[in-house]
Design a protein around this motif. Structure first.
Motif, PDB file in Angstrom:
ATOM      1  N   GLU A   1       0.827  -1.208   0.000  1.00 31.24           N
ATOM      2  CA  GLU A   1       0.000   0.000   0.000  1.00 31.24           C
ATOM      3  C   GLU A   1       0.865   1.263   0.000  1.00 31.24           C
ATOM      4  OE1 GLU A   1      -3.886  -1.800   2.387  1.00 31.24           O
ATOM      5  OE2 GLU A   1      -2.265  -0.789   3.489  1.00 31.24           O
ATOM      6  N   LEU A   2       1.969   1.213   0.727  1.00 26.21           N
ATOM      7  CA  LEU A   2       2.873   2.360   0.758  1.00 26.21           C
ATOM      8  C   LEU A   2       3.484   2.605  -0.617  1.00 26.21           C
ATOM      9  CD1 LEU A   2       4.275   4.529   2.466  1.00 26.21           C
ATOM     10  CD2 LEU A   2       6.065   2.866   2.985  1.00 26.21           C
ATOM     11  N   ARG A   3       3.815   1.529  -1.308  1.00 27.88           N
ATOM     12  CA  ARG A   3       4.367   1.682  -2.663  1.00 27.88           C
ATOM     13  C   ARG A   3       3.349   2.302  -3.608  1.00 27.88           C
ATOM     14  NH1 ARG A   3       7.515  -4.118  -3.532  1.00 27.88           N
ATOM     15  NH2 ARG A   3       9.250  -3.711  -2.070  1.00 27.88           N
ATOM     16  N   LEU A   4       2.072   1.916  -3.456  1.00 28.80           N
ATOM     17  CA  LEU A   4       1.024   2.504  -4.292  1.00 28.80           C
ATOM     18  C   LEU A   4       0.927   4.015  -4.063  1.00 28.80           C
ATOM     19  CD1 LEU A   4      -1.889  -0.117  -4.062  1.00 28.80           C
ATOM     20  CD2 LEU A   4      -0.525   0.465  -6.074  1.00 28.80           C
ATOM     21  N   ILE A   5       0.997   4.429  -2.806  1.00 27.97           N
ATOM     22  CA  ILE A   5       0.901   5.858  -2.471  1.00 27.97           C
ATOM     23  C   ILE A   5       2.101   6.620  -3.052  1.00 27.97           C
ATOM     24  CG2 ILE A   5       0.923   7.524  -0.583  1.00 27.97           C
ATOM     25  CD1 ILE A   5      -0.610   5.457   1.093  1.00 27.97           C
ATOM     26  N   ILE A   6       3.297   6.054  -2.891  1.00 26.84           N
ATOM     27  CA  ILE A   6       4.508   6.712  -3.407  1.00 26.84           C
ATOM     28  C   ILE A   6       4.453   6.815  -4.923  1.00 26.84           C
ATOM     29  CG2 ILE A   6       7.016   6.510  -3.642  1.00 26.84           C
ATOM     30  CD1 ILE A   6       7.052   5.155  -0.889  1.00 26.84           C
ATOM     31  N   ALA A   7       4.043   5.734  -5.572  1.00 25.26           N
ATOM     32  CA  ALA A   7       3.964   5.739  -7.035  1.00 25.26           C
ATOM     33  C   ALA A   7       2.957   6.780  -7.516  1.00 25.26           C
ATOM     34  CB  ALA A   7       3.587   4.350  -7.544  1.00 25.26           C
ATOM     35  N   PHE A   8       1.846   6.889  -6.811  1.00 19.18           N
ATOM     36  CA  PHE A   8       0.826   7.873  -7.189  1.00 19.18           C
ATOM     37  C   PHE A   8       1.371   9.300  -7.067  1.00 19.18           C
ATOM     38  CE2 PHE A   8      -2.181  10.775  -5.039  1.00 19.18           C
ATOM     39  CZ  PHE A   8      -2.885  11.194  -6.162  1.00 19.18           C
ATOM     40  N   LEU A   9       1.972   9.639  -5.933  1.00 17.73           N
ATOM     41  CA  LEU A   9       2.474  10.994  -5.726  1.00 17.73           C
ATOM     42  C   LEU A   9       3.634  11.321  -6.672  1.00 17.73           C
ATOM     43  CD1 LEU A   9       2.356  11.317  -1.822  1.00 17.73           C
ATOM     44  CD2 LEU A   9       0.814  12.337  -3.501  1.00 17.73           C
ATOM     45  N   THR A  10       4.391  10.310  -7.045  1.00 21.18           N
ATOM     46  CA  THR A  10       5.507  10.535  -7.968  1.00 21.18           C
ATOM     47  C   THR A  10       5.008  10.961  -9.338  1.00 21.18           C
ATOM     48  OG1 THR A  10       6.848   8.903  -6.791  1.00 21.18           O
ATOM     49  CG2 THR A  10       7.549   9.490  -9.007  1.00 21.18           C
TER      50      THR A  10
END
Length: 747
Positions: A669-678
């Motif tokens: 889930e953290l990777r999804l959030i980081i990928a989205f903000l990137t």
């Protein structure tokens, strides 16, 4: 008592005898060594004696040759001395012969001049008559009289002198009269003809004075015609707003043309070093004529009236009296800068001409220094410099008023056009500042440029900044959190007060951010123009200009503070309230995940619903925000969002309990959030999630000791942001890890 070389002992025993024996044995060895050395040296001395004996015949021969050479040198010396005395006698005789020939030649020249000058005067051949007089004046009268006394011709010589002096006086009077007649008749050829005769009569100063006066009359006549012609120019004429600058330009160009034409004439017939005195006289006439032009300029342009009006308005509080319309000053200010530019160009021309004359006139450095000081005084204290100094002093006040009032007007007429992120005020303010500063630079006066740069910097740091600061300090209304509504304000015809406040805050934040770029661009453009206008500026002027230019960028320091405050306020008002509910949802959710739950979440894009809802909601929020802010402001807000998110997220994580699958799900889930903000920003934000990423990695371990495989390894891509204590705290979040195992770790 024994000597130095004897042993002072009594031999009473075998031991005494042994010591005596050793002493004398050593002494014997030394004597043998000395004797051997003497023998060796004796052999070498014999060789040297034999060598000297062999050289004796040669030395005797050399002595004989030296005596013979000495005799020859003595004879040659006596012979040379005898010849030298005769040469000296011949040289004296030669010099006396030359002197005699010169006296004869001078006497012949005198007779030729006496006869020729009368003939030339009768034939009105004044150049030839002046040449005879010039030759007569160059003769040494004392020598001629002495020669005449020796030859008993004194009376005839005195008679010749008298006739030539009479001719000199007569010719001077004729040349003076003829020159004045030529000036009166405007006969340029005759003026130049008689101007050339003055130096032949040793009347350099008189000739230059009369010729300079003649040139001044031409300058005055031409200037009066130009001034009279300008009075007939109608306001509808395109040159009406700069007609006095045109008159001054014609005056300066006319003087420059006169100097260029007549400089060769002065240098050829009067010699180098005489141009300075001519230009001094011409400059006085220039001062008289430019004073008339500027006096007419002040009257017609109401210069004094406007100056007094500005002084009165500066003494009265702002907006309590009727203000002078800046448009009334625009054309006046432009004309003043043209006057200044033309004046500076003219004075530089005068300096170059006189400096060139000084350089070739003398090799005496002291005299050159004195002449340069005299030149500097002339240019600094002439009426032209004084008048322009007074006008430019008032110009600075007018230009500053024009800039300030125009900026206030731009602020009062500020509007936001459709689909624009900034308001009209921004372009208008910097257009006005650039216009005023470029106009000041065109004056070619470094002090004026520095004064206006300081005024512009002050206005941007105070008036312009205060307008932005006042709007930003009002804050962003938090009554409506839907940013889509805020963006719709830009398209609304009659927005509500809250919508107006939102729009005004966002536009002001954009204005401040874009203004920073405008300031940097303004400085670069001004630096280029200053370099073009002042290519040969003195070290002092160059340092002043550079210092004042650098001060412009100090405006950005205050603007950056304002931007930082506005971004932080926007984050606090809009971003934080959106993050907290989602973090609460994460904190209240269970992170002890079963296999079935994990499979279910894997099938649903690998995340729980509240995570997906957060990404969708934030995506919509950021899209509307992106349409309302500049790229830099938007990226900065996203960066603040990421900072706030990681701060609250980390606190929430540290209050939860995880199992192995819960840690794995959290990492995904953290990777999804980081990928989205990137994907929504051009700035890198992964570094902000470094601690959370490491926490997720720890929560995803299979056993406690697995942390030792990566802990302390900072040489690769992983640089630990967590302390050993924090690592143990994170490990303790795993429900299936034993506290004893965690405590035994050596981190």
């Amino acid at each position: 008592m024994a000597t130095d070389t004897e042993l002072n002992i009594n031999i009473n025993s075998i031991e005494d005898a042994r010591r005596a024996y050793e002493f004398y044995s050593e002494r014997e060895k030394k004597l043998d060594a000395e004797l051997q050395t003497f023998i060796e040296q004796h052999d070498r001395q014999d060789d040297k004696v034999l060598s000297l004996q062999k050289m004796m015949p040669q030395l005797q021969l050399a002595h004989s040759d030296a005596q013979q050479l000495s005799g020859m040198i003595a004879f040659t010396s006596a012979l040379a001395e005898n010849i030298s005395s005769k040469v000296k006698q011949l040289d004296v005789t030669r010099s006396r012969v030359l002197e005699c020939m010169q006296r004869v030649e001078d006497i012949l020249d005198l007779k030729f001049c006496t006869d020729g000058v009368q003939t030339a005067l009768q034939n009105e051949d004044y150049e030839q008559a002046a040449a005879h007089i010039h030759r007569f004046l160059s003769l040494d009268k004392t020598v001629l009289k002495k020669s005449a006394a020796d030859s008993n011709e004194g009376s005839s010589l005195d008679e010749a002198f008298e006739k030539l002096h009479e001719a000199e006086t007569q010719l001077k009077a004729i040349v003076m009269r003829k020159f004045d007649e030529a000036v009166r008749d405007e006969d340029v050829a005759s003026v130049e003809r008689f101007f050339k005769i003055f130096p032949l009569l040793n009347q350099h100063n008189e000739g230059l004075k009369k010729f300079s006066t003649y040139l001044c009359s031409q300058i005055a006549e031409k200037s009066q015609k130009n001034l009279k012609s300008a009075q007939s120019v109608s306001p509808s004429d395109k040159r009406w707003t700069v007609k006095y600058a045109d008159i001054a330009t014609l005056l300066f160009e006319g003087i420059a043309r006169i100097i260029e034409i007549h400089q060769p004439l002065v240098e050829t017939y009067y010699g180098p070093g005489r141009l300075f005195s001519v230009i001094e006289v011409i400059q006085k006439e220039c001062d008289r004529q430019i004073k008339r032009v500027l006096d007419e300029f002040k009257v017609q342009r109401e210069f004094q009236k406007k100056s007094l009006s500005l002084q009165q308005m500066n003494r009265i509080p702002y907006r309590t009296t009727e203000r002078l319309d800046p448009k009334e000053l625009d054309s006046l200010l432009a004309e003043i800068t043209i006057l200044s530019t033309r004046s500076q160009l003219y004075l530089r021309f005068i300096r170059r001409r006189i400096m060139g004359d000084i350089e070739i006139s003398s090799s005496d450095e002291k005299k050159k220094t004195e002449e340069v000081a005299r030149l500097n005084k002339l240019l600094k204290e002439c009426e032209l410099s004084r008048l322009m100094h007074d006008i430019l002093g008032t110009y600075v006040t007018m230009e500053e008023y024009f800039m300030r009032e125009s900026i206030h007007k731009a602020v009062s007429m500020d509007v936001v056009e459709e689909n624009s992120l900034t308001s009209s005020m921004l372009d208008d303010v910097f257009f006005i500042a650039k216009k005023c500063l470029r106009r000041a630079i065109s004056s070619s006066n470094a002090d004026i440029v520095c004064a206006m740069l300081n005024h512009a910097t002050s206005l941007l740091q105070t008036d312009f900044y205060d307008v932005l600061n006042e709007k930003v300090k009002l804050g962003f209304p938090s009554s409506i959190l839907d940013f889509g509504q805020a963006y719709s304000v830009f398209q609304s015809i009659q927005p509500s007060d809250i919508d107006k406040s939102k729009t005004e805050f966002l536009v002001t934040l954009n204005n401040a951010e874009v203004a920073c770029e405008f300031v940097r661009t303004l400085r670069c453009n001004l630096e280029e123009e200053v370099q073009k206008m002042f290519p040969h500026a003195s070290d002092q002027d160059g340092a002043k200009l550079e210092s004042c230019l650098s001060e412009i960028t100090s405006v950005n320091f205050k603007l950056q503070q304002l931007i930082s405050y506005g971004r932080t306020h926007l984050c606090t008002t809009v971003v934080k309230p959106r993050i907290k509910p989602w973090v609460d949802s994460f904190q209240s959710a269970s992170h002890i995940i079963t296999d079935d739950e994990f499979v279910q979440y894997e099938a649903n894009d690998g995340a729980r619903p509240f995570i997906q809802n957060f990404i969708i909601s934030t995506d919509g929020f950021l899209k509307s925000l992106k349409d309302s802010l500049t790229t830099s402001n938007f990226d900065a807000v996203v960066s603040l969002l990421a900072t706030e998110l990681t701060s609250q997220f980390e606190k929430a994580v540290m209050t939860c309990q995880f199992n192995r699958l819960g840690g794995l799900l959290f990492e995904k889930e953290l990777r999804l959030i980081i990928a989205f903000l990137t994907t929504v920003t051009t700035w890198t934000i992964r570094d902000k999630f470094a601690r959370l990423t490491q926490i997720a990695s720890i929560l995803n371990l299979e056993n406690v000791n697995e942390i030792l495989d990566t802990w302390g390894s900072n040489s690769g891509s992983l640089t630990w942001r967590l302390t050993p204590t924090e690592v143990r705290q994170v490990l303790a979040l795993r429900k299936d890890f034993k506290s004893e195992d965690i405590k035994r770790l050596k981190l």
